[in-house]
Design an enzyme around this catalytic site. Structure first.
Site, PDB file in Angstrom:
ATOM      1  CG  HIS A   1       0.827   6.549   0.356  1.00  0.00           C
ATOM      2  ND1 HIS A   1       0.032   7.658   0.410  1.00  0.00           N
ATOM      3  CD2 HIS A   1       0.197   5.608   1.100  1.00  0.00           C
ATOM      4  CE1 HIS A   1      -1.042   7.414   1.156  1.00  0.00           C
ATOM      5  NE2 HIS A   1      -0.961   6.172   1.585  1.00  0.00           N
TER       6      HIS A   1
ATOM      7  CB  SER B   1      -2.363   0.055  -3.222  1.00  0.00           C
ATOM      8  OG  SER B   1      -3.295   0.576  -2.278  1.00  0.00           O
TER       9      SER B   1
ATOM     10  CD  GLU C   1      -4.382   6.660   2.196  1.00  0.00           C
ATOM     11  OE1 GLU C   1      -3.516   6.636   3.069  1.00  0.00           O
ATOM     12  OE2 GLU C   1      -4.389   5.859   1.248  1.00  0.00           O
TER      13      GLU C   1
ATOM     14  CG  HIS D   1      -1.593   1.323   1.463  1.00  0.00           C
ATOM     15  ND1 HIS D   1      -2.799   1.644   0.881  1.00  0.00           N
ATOM     16  CD2 HIS D   1      -1.214   2.414   2.165  1.00  0.00           C
ATOM     17  CE1 HIS D   1      -3.155   2.880   1.241  1.00  0.00           C
ATOM     18  NE2 HIS D   1      -2.202   3.376   2.026  1.00  0.00           N
TER      19      HIS D   1
END
Ligand code: HBI
Ligand code: FE
Length: 296
Positions: A140, A202, A183, A135
């Site tokens: 990110h 993700s 996010e 993730h």
């Protein structure tokens, strides 16, 4: 479920092997990753790169290619840092997992991004509750190569340190901004809506759902509207917010948020699935499959 306990427990029992510093900063124990760990990375990486062209934003795909991540095994943070530092001055550092908010904000404010050092087990490939290495690193890190987004993330960190000093309501407003942009954000391109949010990019299921399902609302970015909007932790989002550009995000975080927090303190929060008359609506969702409770 595979029998082996999640590696981080092993880490604690083998403290001697991997130095664990205060605030959970950890050297990436790259030599200790198992064949399963590397295979999990390779499987997830290939699966996402299969579906993201045409769905992820051009900026994300370009950044990920520029990053030069190894698809077949877990990348080495030290190698990525050479590229990343050169591009935007950001660096990665290994952590155990979620950090206390103030630590997290302080790292972002200093262009340090915390990346969970362990990766999910093979049986967790489709879903894991908390952020793992995939993730963080796949989701990110690539956009930290983008100068404007990198500036936004630093500005967010600075804003977080200030909000933390103001109080929990301000922090909640700012957390919602993070949630609906970093996010779960979408961006408008000439050829349609695309994904840039890490939580979406993700996740195979949400990469498809966020763009193609009739269920969710898709609404134009509006800072104060987002800061009032509750969100979902345990299901796909009911609403996705759409920016026109990363510059728009950067401009939105320009002013001092203190008066905004004061104004928002007088207003009710907005349920995750609500559409307001003042919203710029790209899609009014059907609401199909929505859980009726559980907004945070
Ligand atoms: N810690 N390592 C890590 N990664 C995150 O994404 C993170 C965190 N701590 C807090 C947090 N995110 C959220 O509460 C942010 O909204 C602050
Ligand atoms: Fe995240």
């Amino acid at each position: 479920m595979s029998a082996t306990p999640r590696r981080v427990e092993n880490l604690h029992t083998d403290k001697g092997k991997v130095p664990v510093y205060a605030t959970g900063i950890v050297e990436q124990p790259w030599d200790d990753y198992s064949a399963d760990d590397h295979a999990t990375w390779a499987t997830l990486y290939a699966r996402q790169r299969e579906i993201l062209p045409g769905r992820a934003s051009q900026a994300f795909l370009q950044a990920q290619d520029a990053m030069g991540m190894t698809p077949d095994r877990i990348p080495k943070f030290a190698e990525l840092n050479q590229v990343l530092r050169e591009a935007t001055g950001w660096t990665l550092m290994g952590v155990e997992g979620l950090l206390p908010e103030l630590d997290f904000f302080d790292h972002l404010a200093n262009r340090r991004f915390p990346v969970t050092w362990w990766i999910r087990r093979p049986d967790q490939v489709d879903y894991i509750e908390e952020p793992d290495l995939f993730h963080d690193l796949f989701g990110h890190v690539p956009l930290l190569m983008n100068p404007v987004f990198g500036d936004y993330m630093e500005a967010y960190g600075r804003g977080g340190v200030k909000a933390h000093a103001i109080g929990p309501d301000a922090l909640q407003n700012l957390t919602r901004l993070y949630w609906y942009t970093v996010e779960f954000g979408l961006i408008r391109q000439k050829d349609g809506l695309r994904i840039y949010g890490s939580g979406i990019v993700s996740s195979k299921g949400e990469s498809l759902h966020s763009l193609e399902s009739a269920a969710p609302n898709r609404i134009g970015f509006d800072l104060e509207r987002i800061m009032r909007t509750r969100y979902r932790i345990d299901t796909y989002q009911k609403t996705y917010f759409v920016i026109d550009s990363f510059e728009q995000l950067m401009e939105a975080t320009g002013p001092d948020f203190t008066p905004i927090y004061a104004r928002l303190a007088e207003q009710d929060s907005i349920p995750a699935g609500t559409v307001l008359d003042t919203d710029r609506v790209y899609q009014r969702g059907s609401g199909e499959g929505w859980a009726s409770d559980g907004d945070v």
